[in-house]
Design a protein around this motif. Structure first.
Motif, mmCIF file in Angstrom:
data_model
loop_
_atom_site.group_PDB
_atom_site.id
_atom_site.type_symbol
_atom_site.label_atom_id
_atom_site.label_comp_id
_atom_site.label_asym_id
_atom_site.label_seq_id
_atom_site.Cartn_x
_atom_site.Cartn_y
_atom_site.Cartn_z
ATOM 1 N N ARG A 96 0.795 -1.234 0.000
ATOM 2 C CA ARG A 96 0.000 0.000 0.000
ATOM 3 C C ARG A 96 0.827 1.284 0.000
ATOM 4 N NH1 ARG A 96 -1.022 3.338 3.521
ATOM 5 N NH2 ARG A 96 -0.471 2.000 5.255
ATOM 6 N N PRO A 97 1.806 1.458 0.902
ATOM 7 C CA PRO A 97 2.563 2.721 0.881
ATOM 8 C C PRO A 97 3.299 2.940 -0.442
ATOM 9 C CG PRO A 97 2.985 1.526 2.921
ATOM 10 C CD PRO A 97 2.218 0.596 2.014
ATOM 11 N N ALA A 98 3.850 1.869 -0.997
ATOM 12 C CA ALA A 98 4.581 1.983 -2.263
ATOM 13 C C ALA A 98 3.631 2.230 -3.431
ATOM 14 C CB ALA A 98 5.392 0.711 -2.512
ATOM 15 N N LEU A 99 2.421 1.740 -3.305
ATOM 16 C CA LEU A 99 1.410 1.921 -4.351
ATOM 17 C C LEU A 99 0.979 3.383 -4.439
ATOM 18 C CD1 LEU A 99 -0.335 0.268 -6.381
ATOM 19 C CD2 LEU A 99 -1.992 0.008 -4.548
ATOM 20 N N GLY A 100 0.939 4.045 -3.294
ATOM 21 C CA GLY A 100 0.576 5.459 -3.290
ATOM 22 C C GLY A 100 -0.893 5.708 -3.563
ATOM 23 N N ALA A 101 -1.737 4.770 -3.196
ATOM 24 C CA ALA A 101 -3.175 4.920 -3.392
ATOM 25 C C ALA A 101 -3.876 4.561 -2.084
ATOM 26 C CB ALA A 101 -3.658 4.012 -4.518
ATOM 27 N N SER A 102 -5.111 5.024 -1.952
ATOM 28 C CA SER A 102 -5.899 4.718 -0.760
ATOM 29 C C SER A 102 -7.261 4.147 -1.158
ATOM 30 C CB SER A 102 -6.092 5.970 0.089
ATOM 31 O OG SER A 102 -4.849 6.445 0.535
ATOM 32 N N PRO A 103 -7.253 2.953 -1.744
ATOM 33 C CA PRO A 103 -8.525 2.360 -2.154
ATOM 34 C C PRO A 103 -9.311 1.848 -0.950
ATOM 35 C CG PRO A 103 -6.763 0.795 -2.463
ATOM 36 C CD PRO A 103 -6.119 2.088 -2.033
ATOM 37 N N GLU A 104 -10.562 1.541 -1.204
ATOM 38 C CA GLU A 104 -11.366 0.851 -0.194
ATOM 39 C C GLU A 104 -10.775 -0.551 -0.045
ATOM 40 O OE1 GLU A 104 -15.763 -1.163 0.148
ATOM 41 O OE2 GLU A 104 -15.520 0.531 -1.216
#
Length: 176
Positions: free
Chosen positions: A66-74
């Motif tokens: 998640r942190p590396a993805l740089g997105a905040s999905p549900e």
């Protein structure tokens, strides 16, 4: 168009059937999960929703990607996705709302590998043939298959109709 990201959990500790659901990632797994998050971000593969098995190793895979993805999905951690078969996973995917454009599923083999293989169409280009051959050879830990479908609703996804646009494996991204 709908995009499905099929993400096998990262490398975990030794198999212990009595405590399988509680197996944690090892250092390589944590690093590979972050690597895959960066690779997906760099390719613009950002999920709107993540469906994740409730097993410890899948939850940790998400926590490191998640942190590396740089997105905040549900994010939805679901017990029924632990060790689920491909038909069960597909049923869950088909139940998604139409406004979800990109869906990520984090889980386990053999269900995820079977799902990816069943959903992928017959390759249309040499590059797609190469990706498909790699996926059919092995779907290792932390691998991600990216499948695109020319449909408006998740309920319309059918086997043999997904274009395998990416098959990402940590070893390939590391140059090894």
């Amino acid at each position: 168009m709908k995009r499905l990201l099929i993400f096998r959990h990262a490398k975990a500790g030794p198999h212990d059937e009595a405590h399988d659901k509680q197996r944690a990632l090892i250092e390589r797994g944590r690093n590979d999960a972050a690597l895959m998050g960066r690779a997906l971000r760099d390719r613009g593969c950002l999920p709107d929703v993540v469906l994740c098995s409730s097993a410890k190793r899948t939850v940790e895979t998400w926590e490191h990607a998640r942190p590396a993805l740089g997105a905040s999905p549900e994010i939805r951690f679901l017990d029924e996705l632990y060790d689920a078969e491909d038909k069960s996973i597909l049923k869950t995917i088909r139940s998604m709302k139409e406004d979800v454009r990109v869906l990520m599923r984090i889980g386990h083999n053999p269900g995820l590998e079977n799902l990816a293989r069943n959903l992928a169409r017959k390759p249309g280009s040499d590059a797609e043939k190469k990706r498909t051959a790699a996926m059919e050879k092995k779907f290792p830990t932390s691998a991600v298959a990216v499948l695109d479908f020319r449909v408006n609703a998740w309920s319309d996804i059918s086997p043999g109709e997904g274009s395998l646009t990416e098959f990402l494996v940590p070893a390939d991204l590391k140059g090894g």
